[in-house]
Motif scaffolding. Sequence first.
Motif, PDB file in Angstrom:
ATOM      1  N   TYR A 146      -8.298   4.471  -6.816  1.00 30.81           N
ATOM      2  CA  TYR A 146      -7.777   3.430  -5.894  1.00 30.81           C
ATOM      3  C   TYR A 146      -9.214   2.386  -6.889  1.00 30.81           C
ATOM      4  CZ  TYR A 146      -5.194   4.863  -2.279  1.00 30.81           C
ATOM      5  OH  TYR A 146      -4.105   5.736  -1.862  1.00 30.81           O
ATOM      6  N   ILE A 147      -9.744   3.151  -7.930  1.00 32.29           N
ATOM      7  CA  ILE A 147     -10.938   2.313  -8.588  1.00 32.29           C
ATOM      8  C   ILE A 147     -10.064   1.084  -9.819  1.00 32.29           C
ATOM      9  CG2 ILE A 147     -13.257   2.440  -9.472  1.00 32.29           C
ATOM     10  CD1 ILE A 147     -13.599   4.353  -8.320  1.00 32.29           C
ATOM     11  N   LEU A 148      -9.004   0.389  -9.565  1.00 36.64           N
ATOM     12  CA  LEU A 148      -8.211  -0.060 -11.063  1.00 36.64           C
ATOM     13  C   LEU A 148      -7.545   1.029 -12.015  1.00 36.64           C
ATOM     14  CD1 LEU A 148     -11.042  -2.279 -11.854  1.00 36.64           C
ATOM     15  CD2 LEU A 148      -9.345  -2.867 -10.636  1.00 36.64           C
ATOM     16  N   ILE A 149      -6.777   0.526 -12.929  1.00 40.24           N
ATOM     17  CA  ILE A 149      -6.089   1.382 -13.671  1.00 40.24           C
ATOM     18  C   ILE A 149      -6.848   2.499 -14.819  1.00 40.24           C
ATOM     19  CG2 ILE A 149      -5.334   0.904 -15.837  1.00 40.24           C
ATOM     20  CD1 ILE A 149      -3.838  -0.254 -13.936  1.00 40.24           C
ATOM     21  N   VAL A 150      -8.496   2.110 -14.266  1.00 43.44           N
ATOM     22  CA  VAL A 150      -9.313   2.948 -15.316  1.00 43.44           C
ATOM     23  C   VAL A 150      -8.837   3.980 -14.549  1.00 43.44           C
ATOM     24  CG1 VAL A 150     -11.509   3.670 -16.253  1.00 43.44           C
ATOM     25  CG2 VAL A 150     -10.671   1.384 -16.026  1.00 43.44           C
ATOM     26  N   GLY A 151      -9.302   4.242 -12.817  1.00 45.03           N
ATOM     27  CA  GLY A 151      -9.693   4.828 -11.735  1.00 45.03           C
ATOM     28  C   GLY A 151      -8.422   5.967 -11.421  1.00 45.03           C
ATOM     29  N   ILE A 152      -7.520   5.312 -11.922  1.00 41.07           N
ATOM     30  CA  ILE A 152      -5.784   6.255 -11.398  1.00 41.07           C
ATOM     31  C   ILE A 152      -6.313   7.290 -13.440  1.00 41.07           C
ATOM     32  CG2 ILE A 152      -3.362   5.507 -12.426  1.00 41.07           C
ATOM     33  CD1 ILE A 152      -3.835   3.643 -10.469  1.00 41.07           C
ATOM     34  N   LEU A 153      -6.045   6.559 -14.423  1.00 41.71           N
ATOM     35  CA  LEU A 153      -6.680   7.579 -15.446  1.00 41.71           C
ATOM     36  C   LEU A 153      -7.787   8.767 -15.462  1.00 41.71           C
ATOM     37  CD1 LEU A 153      -6.416   4.668 -18.018  1.00 41.71           C
ATOM     38  CD2 LEU A 153      -4.303   6.210 -17.651  1.00 41.71           C
ATOM     39  N   PHE A 157      -2.881  -7.990  -0.981  1.00 44.76           N
ATOM     40  CA  PHE A 157      -3.470  -6.875  -2.187  1.00 44.76           C
ATOM     41  C   PHE A 157      -4.813  -6.109  -1.797  1.00 44.76           C
ATOM     42  CE2 PHE A 157      -0.183  -8.111  -5.144  1.00 44.76           C
ATOM     43  CZ  PHE A 157       0.746  -6.805  -5.581  1.00 44.76           C
ATOM     44  N   THR A 158      -5.791  -6.919  -1.420  1.00 42.95           N
ATOM     45  CA  THR A 158      -6.828  -6.477  -0.690  1.00 42.95           C
ATOM     46  C   THR A 158      -6.740  -6.169   0.543  1.00 42.95           C
ATOM     47  OG1 THR A 158      -8.017  -8.604  -2.003  1.00 42.95           O
ATOM     48  CG2 THR A 158      -9.064  -6.974   0.386  1.00 42.95           C
ATOM     49  N   VAL A 159      -5.556  -6.598   1.718  1.00 42.59           N
ATOM     50  CA  VAL A 159      -5.615  -5.874   2.958  1.00 42.59           C
ATOM     51  C   VAL A 159      -4.815  -4.231   2.073  1.00 42.59           C
ATOM     52  CG1 VAL A 159      -4.040  -5.458   4.694  1.00 42.59           C
ATOM     53  CG2 VAL A 159      -5.238  -7.446   3.600  1.00 42.59           C
ATOM     54  N   LEU A 160      -3.780  -4.420   1.385  1.00 43.61           N
ATOM     55  CA  LEU A 160      -2.977  -3.018   0.886  1.00 43.61           C
ATOM     56  C   LEU A 160      -4.042  -1.883   0.205  1.00 43.61           C
ATOM     57  CD1 LEU A 160       0.655  -4.366  -0.559  1.00 43.61           C
ATOM     58  CD2 LEU A 160       0.083  -3.127   1.794  1.00 43.61           C
ATOM     59  N   TRP A 161      -4.748  -2.645  -0.631  1.00 46.15           N
ATOM     60  CA  TRP A 161      -5.290  -1.943  -1.296  1.00 46.15           C
ATOM     61  C   TRP A 161      -6.947  -1.305  -0.252  1.00 46.15           C
ATOM     62  CZ3 TRP A 161     -10.738  -1.642  -1.387  1.00 46.15           C
ATOM     63  CH2 TRP A 161     -11.615  -0.888  -2.660  1.00 46.15           C
ATOM     64  N   VAL A 162      -7.008  -1.742   0.869  1.00 49.28           N
ATOM     65  CA  VAL A 162      -8.403  -0.965   1.643  1.00 49.28           C
ATOM     66  C   VAL A 162      -7.239  -0.039   2.396  1.00 49.28           C
ATOM     67  CG1 VAL A 162      -9.617  -1.827   4.265  1.00 49.28           C
ATOM     68  CG2 VAL A 162      -9.757  -3.625   1.411  1.00 49.28           C
ATOM     69  N   PHE A 163      -6.081  -0.311   2.837  1.00 50.31           N
ATOM     70  CA  PHE A 163      -5.302   0.378   4.007  1.00 50.31           C
ATOM     71  C   PHE A 163      -5.099   2.198   3.419  1.00 50.31           C
ATOM     72  CE2 PHE A 163      -1.593   2.768   4.331  1.00 50.31           C
ATOM     73  CZ  PHE A 163      -1.938   2.624   6.618  1.00 50.31           C
ATOM     74  N   GLY A 164      -5.112   2.031   1.620  1.00 48.01           N
ATOM     75  CA  GLY A 164      -5.167   2.885   0.792  1.00 48.01           C
ATOM     76  C   GLY A 164      -5.999   3.978   0.585  1.00 48.01           C
ATOM     77  N   ILE A 165      -7.403   2.808   0.152  1.00 42.98           N
ATOM     78  CA  ILE A 165      -8.082   3.635  -0.365  1.00 42.98           C
ATOM     79  C   ILE A 165      -9.120   4.136   1.228  1.00 42.98           C
ATOM     80  CG2 ILE A 165     -10.248   1.607   0.260  1.00 42.98           C
ATOM     81  CD1 ILE A 165     -11.591   3.425  -2.424  1.00 42.98           C
ATOM     82  N   LEU A 166      -9.106   4.068   2.423  1.00 42.56           N
ATOM     83  CA  LEU A 166      -9.386   4.750   3.826  1.00 42.56           C
ATOM     84  C   LEU A 166      -8.628   5.503   4.353  1.00 42.56           C
ATOM     85  CD1 LEU A 166      -9.961   1.047   6.126  1.00 42.56           C
ATOM     86  CD2 LEU A 166     -11.950   2.401   4.321  1.00 42.56           C
ATOM     87  N   SER A 167      -7.551   5.434   4.137  1.00 40.74           N
ATOM     88  CA  SER A 167      -6.363   7.201   3.893  1.00 40.74           C
ATOM     89  C   SER A 167      -6.436   7.830   3.607  1.00 40.74           C
ATOM     90  CB  SER A 167      -4.167   6.050   3.578  1.00 40.74           C
ATOM     91  OG  SER A 167      -4.238   7.843   4.308  1.00 40.74           O
TER      92      SER A 167
END
Length: 113
Positions: free
Chosen positions: A22-29, A80-90
């Motif tokens: 969840y840490i931007l594109i770099v985190g995905i890589l 997008f902040t709400v969706l990101w927070v939901f994902g990372i908290l999950s």
Amino acid sequence: MNDIEQEKSDIEKGKITAITSYILIVGILIALSMNAESKNKFASFHIKQALGLNLTFISIGLLISNFSNMQIYISFWVFFTVLWVFGILSAIKGENKAIPIVGNLYQKLFKSF
């Protein structure tokens, strides 16, 4: 080891990778390379969620950049902040909850990951 214990073990092993995604594109890589050998299901779930969220963010961001309306920008960032927070908290909680509205679509689109 029964299925429940195995699942809990997989979650614990994949939690750092899932959170990293969840840490931007770099985190995905980074998460993709961390998960390349182990193919942890929990981490893979969250990598797909984060990848979809980032690609959607970039796509819609490019689209709305043509407008000069502050209400559109603020709505975009809040959404997008709400969706990101939901994902990372999950991911932090060790849950396989899909991101609301688009999470199930991301799982279908990126099932080869």
